[in-house]
Each structure stands twice: as C-alpha cells, then as structure tokens.
Design a protein around this motif. Structure first.
Motif, mmCIF file in Angstrom:
data_model
loop_
_atom_site.group_PDB
_atom_site.id
_atom_site.type_symbol
_atom_site.label_atom_id
_atom_site.label_comp_id
_atom_site.label_asym_id
_atom_site.label_seq_id
_atom_site.Cartn_x
_atom_site.Cartn_y
_atom_site.Cartn_z
ATOM 1 N N GLY A 527 -39.271 -7.960 34.273
ATOM 2 C CA GLY A 527 -40.421 -8.208 35.134
ATOM 3 C C GLY A 527 -40.256 -9.454 35.974
ATOM 4 O O GLY A 527 -40.697 -9.496 37.126
ATOM 5 N N CYS A 528 -39.622 -10.476 35.426
ATOM 6 C CA CYS A 528 -39.416 -11.707 36.204
ATOM 7 C C CYS A 528 -37.959 -11.914 36.570
ATOM 8 O O CYS A 528 -37.653 -12.486 37.607
ATOM 9 C CB CYS A 528 -39.878 -12.925 35.405
ATOM 10 S SG CYS A 528 -41.641 -12.973 35.122
ATOM 11 N N HIS A 529 -37.057 -11.492 35.673
ATOM 12 C CA HIS A 529 -35.668 -11.945 35.813
ATOM 13 C C HIS A 529 -34.706 -10.897 36.342
ATOM 14 O O HIS A 529 -33.499 -11.146 36.365
ATOM 15 C CB HIS A 529 -35.163 -12.457 34.464
ATOM 16 C CG HIS A 529 -35.934 -13.631 33.958
ATOM 17 N ND1 HIS A 529 -35.978 -14.824 34.630
ATOM 18 C CD2 HIS A 529 -36.714 -13.798 32.864
ATOM 19 C CE1 HIS A 529 -36.743 -15.672 33.954
ATOM 20 N NE2 HIS A 529 -37.204 -15.080 32.887
ATOM 21 N N ALA A 530 -35.181 -9.753 36.762
ATOM 22 C CA ALA A 530 -34.256 -8.745 37.279
ATOM 23 C C ALA A 530 -33.584 -9.273 38.543
ATOM 24 O O ALA A 530 -34.164 -10.064 39.288
ATOM 25 C CB ALA A 530 -35.000 -7.458 37.571
ATOM 26 N N ASP A 531 -32.336 -8.841 38.728
ATOM 27 C CA ASP A 531 -31.575 -9.300 39.903
ATOM 28 C C ASP A 531 -32.339 -9.042 41.189
ATOM 29 O O ASP A 531 -32.273 -9.814 42.127
ATOM 30 C CB ASP A 531 -30.230 -8.565 39.977
ATOM 31 C CG ASP A 531 -29.381 -8.865 38.767
ATOM 32 O OD1 ASP A 531 -29.635 -9.910 38.133
ATOM 33 O OD2 ASP A 531 -28.486 -8.068 38.465
#
Lengths: 572, 292
Positions: A527-531
């Motif tokens: 949710g926050c850290h996807a490429d």
C-alpha cells in the motif's frame, strides 16, 4: 681608491676616452652591476691594486687563457697586456691622484656581439635533458620510492610515517570512513596482501569474523557462491562510495529467474516490489509436534495470506475482550488497556519482548487457590510445582492443630469465580489435606484458573500430579525471519492514527480468538512501499539482508587461512 | 593563417576523432548509473577507455620520431601532424571518461594532469603555428636574421668610423651606445623583447636607458642646429641617419627573436611533459595492478 680607465677608440688611432671610478676595487663586465661596462665579457673581472705598481685580477663566471692555460686569476704588471675575450687590458702608470690606471682596447672584430643569446636553445635546457629529468623524477618519486614498501616492509612503514612519497599515492580513490582507520587506512597491504593479485577474502575476514554467507551451505548448493569474492560486491576506493550494495540487482540478478537455480527449492521469482514482482510473504508457522506440542515445536514456512492461517499456540486468549474498555480496565488507572500495556518493543525495533504470566496476566488472573489465604498463589509454568504446592499447603493446614483450629474459626473471603475452600474437615490431617488439594486442583484445572488460558487434558489417572496435563504455550516471536522491519520508523503513522497506530496494521480489536494471525501480509506493505506507489519505495535490502543470520559463517565456509590468524589467538 | 595541418584531406582525422569521441561517450554511458559500481576506470568499459587512451598516448608520442625520420614513407608528416592534433584533442575526452572525472592526490591524477598540460601546451603550439609564421615573415622581410645582423655589424663599423671625426664627448657617448646595446639575453629577455640598451652620458655616472636608441637620436638631432662647422653638421647628420637605421634593425631583430622564441618555446614544455606523462602512465598502469 681612485681608478682611471682609458678606453682606446677608433681604429689604431691614439684617441682615447678616460673615465674615473672610485671604490675598493675595479669591476669590469657585461653585468649591470659592473663599474666598467664591457659587453661580451662572459662574466665579471675584479681588479685590486697590489704592491707599488701591480694589481691582481680575478675573473668570476668564466676563465681565460694565459700562457696556454685556462686560468681565473692573474697578476697584472705595467706594460704587460692581458687578453680577455673581446678585450685587451693593460696596466699603465697611474697619473697623480689615482691608485691604478688601466688601458682597455676592444679586440673583437666587427662581428656583432650584444651581450645576449639570440636563440632559445642557448638559454634553456635542451628538450632531451628536461625530458630525461622529468621522466626520471616521476619514476623515482612515484614508482621506485613507493615500491620500497613491497620489498622492505619496515622501511616502508617508516616511509609512510614521514612526509615522503609512499604507496598511498597509488590509491585509486578514498576509502570509506570505517576503513580509514589505523592499520588499514595507512597500510595498503592490510588488504592488498600480494602484488598483482586481487584482494582476497581472508583479508576481509581478519576483522569481519562474524559475517555469514548468503545461505547455509550445508543445505544449499555452495558451489554457486564459491567464485564470488567479498570484493566482488564490496568495492572499495569508489567515488561515490558504494561499499555496500543497496541496489536491486544484488538480489534480483539471481532471484528474478528461479529456473536458473534448479537446486534452490522453493525459490520464487522476485524482480521488484509490486504485486506482480514479489510473491506473497512466507509465514513462519509454529506447528506442535505430538499432541499439544508435547514433543516441542517446528517451524513451517507457509506462503499464504495470514488471515487464511491459524496460529496453534495452545493459548486461550482474545484481544477483542482485553481491548474492550467496558470489560477490561487497568487495575491502577481504571482505563482501558493499550497495546503497550502488554507489548514492549525490543531494542531491534522489530520484535517484542515475550508477554509473560508474571508480568502481564497475574495482576488480574491471580492463581490464589485457598479462599482462607487469598494472598497465597500457585507457582506458574511448572505443573508439578503447582500440585505439590496445593497438596503441601492443605496438608499443613489440616495437620497442624493450631492452624486447623484457626481455620475452623476463620471466615473465608468469598471471591467471585473462585471456589470456597473447606474450613473444617472430618478425618486425619493427611486425608483432609489431600482431599482438599484434589478438590482445588479439579477446580483449577477444569473450571477456572489454569483452564482460563490453557488447554488442559484430563488423563484419567488418580494421582493429583498426573491427572491433568496443561498443554505448553508457544507464541510465534518472529513471523518473517528472512526479513526485517522497523516498528519505530513506522510510528510516524501515529500522526494520523493517534493511539490506535498499531491497529493500522494489526487489527487486534476485532480478533476474538488467540489463533487469529494479526501479522499483516504483503498487501499491507505494498500500500505504501510498492515500486509503482512512488510514496515510499524501498530497496530489497530495506527488508532483506544478503548475509542471512542463519547462514554458514563465512570464516568457516571460505577456508580460513591460518596465516591471517592474529598473533596469540588459538584458531577457531 | 597556416591551417594546412587542420583541414588536411578535408578534415579526415577530425572526423576520426569525432567518431572516437562519440564511441567513448557511448561506452561511458553504457556503464549506467548502477549504485553497485559507479563508472570509473575499473569497469570493463573503463578498461577499454583506458586502453584506448594509453595507445593514443603512445601513438601521439611517436610523432616526434616520425618527424625525424625523413626517409620514412609511413604517411606524410603533415598527415601525421593533422592526426596528432585531432586525436590528441579527443584524448582529453577519452581520458576524462576513463577516470569518470574522479581526481585525488595520487599518481593517477598526476598522469591526467600531465596529459592535460601536454595537450594544452599542444593547443598553444597549434595557435602559434597557425598565427606566428606570417608575422615572422612580415617582420623580417625576405631576409634572414644573419643578413640583418651582418648589416648591423657594418652599420656599427661605419658609426665607429664616422664618430672618430667628432669630439671626444660625443664619441664616448656613441661608442658606449654601441657597446651597451643589448639584444637577446636570457629566456625572459628574449621573449619580452624589451630594449635594455644603455648609453653612458658625458660626465660619468651610471649608464642610462637608451631604448630604441632614443637618447642618441635625440642628442644628435639636438646638436645638428648648433653645429659650428659644415663638417661637424655633416658628421652629425650621418650619425643620425646611421642610428635611425640602427634603431629599425634592432627593433626588427628583437621582434624576430621574440617571435621565433614563441614559436619554439612551447615545445620545451610539450616534449619533456610528454616524457613525464609516459613515465606517469607506466606507473599508473603498474600501480593499479600491483594493488589490484
């Protein structure tokens, strides 16, 4: 002293120019300081009176010919001419008032001589000469002198301590700060142990003794890693510094194509951190061995959504009840419990201190077992100790006449949910004590007490010590052992979430079973850290490490060379 | 402007150099921006660029040999010079890309700095070779230096002869002006071409500046109107015209010395620095592999 200089002029005529000079001595020459200007003279001539009518002559900067010899000094006598380059010089009788008189005659032919070189070649070092000089200078200062350290280590050490050129000038770039230390930063050979040979792993392992390989080489095929030197990844002397690889290639160069690694069981394709590029996380599920974990626990790695799995910890517990302020309040403050009431973050920022009966539960879930002596509690964690304690207590209560009498007279304190113990009994102390102990044990193990949190099995045996089996509890301490996580850095979420910050990821209030796995899965991180999120993208090494904690120590795997053993140590 | 070595065969080597430069840039860019290994001389592209650079340096140094082998048939000297200029210029790019513009107090940067000094001294040499020969030729007007010196010698002899007929005071001044004329000198005096000539004025004292023979010319022209005799006036006039001519020749010679000096001087840096560079290059290559 007064000098008279008579310069012959014209061609052979007797005409002459007379000039007077005063000083300690008479100087002649082409240089600007000379009293008598004689252009073409390669240096300066000094003339000092000597004796009654003689003088001594001294040439500086050149030599002249006298009687077939090259000389720089001569005595002058009246009437004897001296040939200097371009000029004839002769002492003459000084007129009254003069100490010395000199006749000068130019002997140079019409050839022009204006006292200076007209060609560059005459006044500058030849190209050949300066070429040799410069090239040798560079070779000596930059190669020969520094090379001393290769052949004479002691002399080399002294060289390095002096402001002289040493092998430091061969360095191709700055070291990282950690390597700029005494013994490494000032000694190239600390790492470059052999000339013309790449830095060997042994040099790294002298200090980095704790480093592990990537895998356990007894399980994984080690040959894949055998060709890789430490320095294959850890490149020193770089600008910008890149000693520790943080790039994606470190991992995905191999992990993107599991098909290339047929030996690597369970390896799944990873090429980044998106739903498509990264597989579901692998939970470390504790599975009891034998009924109720009687033979211990094993860790099973299960790649699945956490909410589809159950934790088999043998614990009876519900977060929902404990977090409901109407049902559970803090004993001192009477406020509802917070996550931090029971969960304390460890120093690693990732894991939590274990929740224990004594520290976290006993204050509410006391183990008192005799309503006549409510301050007495059973020991926790040792079944035998608990039954022995009950038996011993009640036998003593009914055997000691004084205690038995006091007990019969006392009124028990009634506690809701607790059994009312017997105040008096017919029979011997031993019988009464044993009977009361057994009654209390039945209550503790089967109705309230142990059975509140534990799974208890009745064995059917007669002895108080064997009749019940309390299944051990094993709560998972590390759900994702191959990744790391920093709770403290994620507390920045508290800005929006306030006191419920933990529940952003761990939905504890809604969990009414201890078996619920509250650890979030891949989706939560993506949710926050996807490429492709561009909010807070992470590298592989933000969560994973190359040198795994469970892998083989590098010192062991890479054939530690005893030559590197520090003096005085006895090996591994 | 003499630009034959620049546009030789329609800028053939300029085009070669351009291609080499573009190839080097492409090679450099292919190193990517990997955080694992920043671009430098240690990547395979870095090694390739370094090898190209080293071979270029060796080949460029050979121009000095080729220039001297008059019987060689390995291309014309003009072609070689043209290639030398263009490939030498592109070396600047090749070497900078090789080291990825990383510098330090080490022998590698020393080699780079020496290379830059060689190349920039070469640029200066190119500038003077293009611009100065015309100025030398227009200054010296169809005669060589020896011819001008010969005329000056005869002029001086004539002045001595003529001056013999004048009074002692003037004669002393004239002769001192001849004797104290300065031409050439050390390196800086040759290149600055300042006239440091002196003259001994009547009444002793230190000799004073006679730059451009001005004191003599002024004295002579002042004295002509005061001449009491016809012969004296004639002597003075002739001396004046002789000194006028002398002034012209000396000025011309000074310029010639200066221009020829400038034409040659840069080579006194270019060549020795090249040898220093070859030595530093050797140390650079050796040291990189000694401490691999």
């Amino acid at each position: 002293m007064h000098f008279l200089v008579r310069k012959q002029t014209g061609r052979g005529s007797a005409e002459a120019l007379e000039t007077e000079y005063e000083g300690n001595r008479l100087t002649l020459g082409g240089a600007e300081g000379a009293m008598v200007q004689l252009p073409g003279l390669p240096g300066v001539v000094e003339i000092t009176p000597k004796g009654a009518d003689g003088a001594s002559l001294r040439a500086r900067g050149f030599r002249f010919e006298l009687d077939g010899r090259e000389v720089s000094k001569a005595d002058l006598q009246q009437g004897v001419a001296l040939e200097l380059p371009g000029h004839r010089l002769e002492l003459i009788a000084p007129p009254a008032g003069f100490d010395l008189a000199l006749r000068l005659e130019a002997t140079a032919t019409a050839a022009v001589n204006y006292g200076g070189a007209l060609e560059l070649e005459q006044v500058i070092w030849s190209r050949r000469r300066s070429s040799w000089l410069l090239a040798l200078l560079v070779l000596v200062l930059c190669l020969v002198v520094p090379a001393v350290v290769l052949f004479e280590p002691e002399l080399g050490a002294r060289l390095r301590s002096l402001p002289l050129p040493d092998d430091g000038m061969w360095s191709s770039g700055p070291l990282v700060a950690a390597h700029r230390t005494t013994g490494i930063g000032d000694d190239c050979q600390a790492c470059h142990t052999e000339p013309f040979k790449m830095v060997q792993d042994e040099a790294c392992l002298v200090c980095h003794r704790e480093v592990n390989e990537h895998v356990d080489v007894t399980v994984h095929p080690a040959q894949h890693f055998s060709g890789e030197r430490c320095a294959s990844c850890h490149r020193e002397h770089n600008e910008p510094q890149a000693l520790v690889r943080r790039d994606r290639g470190l991992c995905v160069d191999c992990h993107a194509q599991p098909a290339d690694w047929p030996d690597a069981e369970g390896m799944e394709a990873v090429s980044g951190f998106t739903e498509a590029a990264h597989p579901e996380f692998r939970l470390a599920l504790l599975t009891p061995r034998g009924p109720g974990g009687v033979h211990g626990w094993q860790v099973d790695r299960v790649r699945a959504l956490p909410e589809t799995q159950r934790e088999r910890s043998n614990l009876k517990f519900t977060h929902a009840v404990h977090m409901d302020v109407d049902k559970v309040q803090d004993k001192l403050s009477s406020e509802g419990l917070e996550c931090a009431s029971c969960h304390t973050l460890k120093d690693d920022g990732e894991h939590f201190e274990p929740v224990t009966m004594d520290a976290h539960c006993r204050s509410c879930h006391g183990l008192n077992f005799d309503s006549f002596e409510p301050e007495l509690e059973l020991p926790h964690g040792d079944l035998r100790a608990a039954t022995v304690a009950m038996e011993a207590h009640f036998i003593r209560e009914f055997t000691d006449p004084v205690l038995r009498q006091e007990r019969a007279a006392k009124k028990p304190r009634r506690v809701p949910g607790k059994r009312d113990a017997a105040g008096s009994c017919e029979g011997s102390g031993l019988e009464c004590g044993r009977r009361e102990a057994m009654s209390e044990a039945g209550f503790q193990f089967a109705e309230t007490g142990c059975v509140t949190c534990h799974e208890v099995t009745e064995t059917g045996m007669q002895s108080i010590h064997d009749r019940w089996y309390v299944e051990p509890i094993k709560v998972t301490g590390d759900w994702y052992p191959h990744s790391s996580f920093d709770h403290s850095s994620h507390l920045s979420l508290a800005r929006e979430q306030g006191r419920n910050v933990c529940e952003t990821c761990h939905d504890a209030s809604a969990s009414d079973q201890a078996a619920d796995i509250l650890i979030p899965g891949r989706e939560n991180c993506l949710g926050c850290h996807a490429d492709n999120e561009r909010v807070s993208a992470v590298d592989c090494v933000s969560c994973h490490v190359y040198h795994e904690a469970g892998a083989t120590p590098a010192l062991q795997a890479r054939g530690h060379d005893t030559a590197y053993e520090p003096a005085g140590s006895g090996g591994e | 402007m003499r630009t034959g070595m620049l546009n030789w065969r329609n800028y053939r080597y300029g085009k070669w150099a351009l291609l080499l430069g573009l190839f080097s840039i492409a090679l450099y860019v292919s190193q990517g921006a990997s955080p694992a290994q920043p671009p430098n001389g240690g990547t395979w592209q870095g090694y390739v660029l370094g090898t190209i650079g080293a071979l270029l340096i060796l080949w460029l140094s050979v121009l000095g040999v080729r220039k001297r082998s008059y019987s060689s048939s390995a291309g014309t000297v003009q072609g070689w010079t043209s290639a030398h200029i263009y490939l030498g210029s592109v070396l600047l790019a090749v070497a900078t890309l090789h080291c990825a513009a990383q510098f330090g107090w080490n022998v590698h940067t020393l080699a780079y700095v020496l290379m830059c000094l060689v190349i920039f001294s070469g640029f200066y040499g190119l500038y003077v070779y293009v611009h100065l020969p015309d100025r030398v030729a227009s200054n010296i007007v169809d005669r060589d230096r020896a011819a001008w010196l010969e005329e000056l010698g005869k002029l001086d002899q004539r002045i001595r002869d003529v001056a013999a007929g004048s009074d002692a005071q003037l004669q002393g001044m004239v002769l001192s002006a001849l004797e104290l004329t300065r031409l050439g000198g050390n390196l800086f005096q040759q290149l600055r071409a300042n006239d440091r000539s002196l003259v001994q004025e009547p009444g002793g004292g230190k000799p004073v500046s006679n730059a451009e023979q001005s004191v003599l010319i002024e004295t002579l022209s002042r004295r002509i109107p005061d001449a009491r005799k016809q012969s004296e006036a004639e002597t003075l006039s002739e001396l004046l015209s002789l000194f006028g001519r002398r002034q012209v020749i000396l000025h011309l010679l000074r310029r010639d010395i200066r221009l020829k000096g400038l034409l040659k001087l840069w080579l006194y840096f270019h060549v020795p620095l090249t040898f220093a560079l070859l030595a530093a290059l050797l140390v650079h290559i050796l040291s990189v592999f000694i401490y691999w």
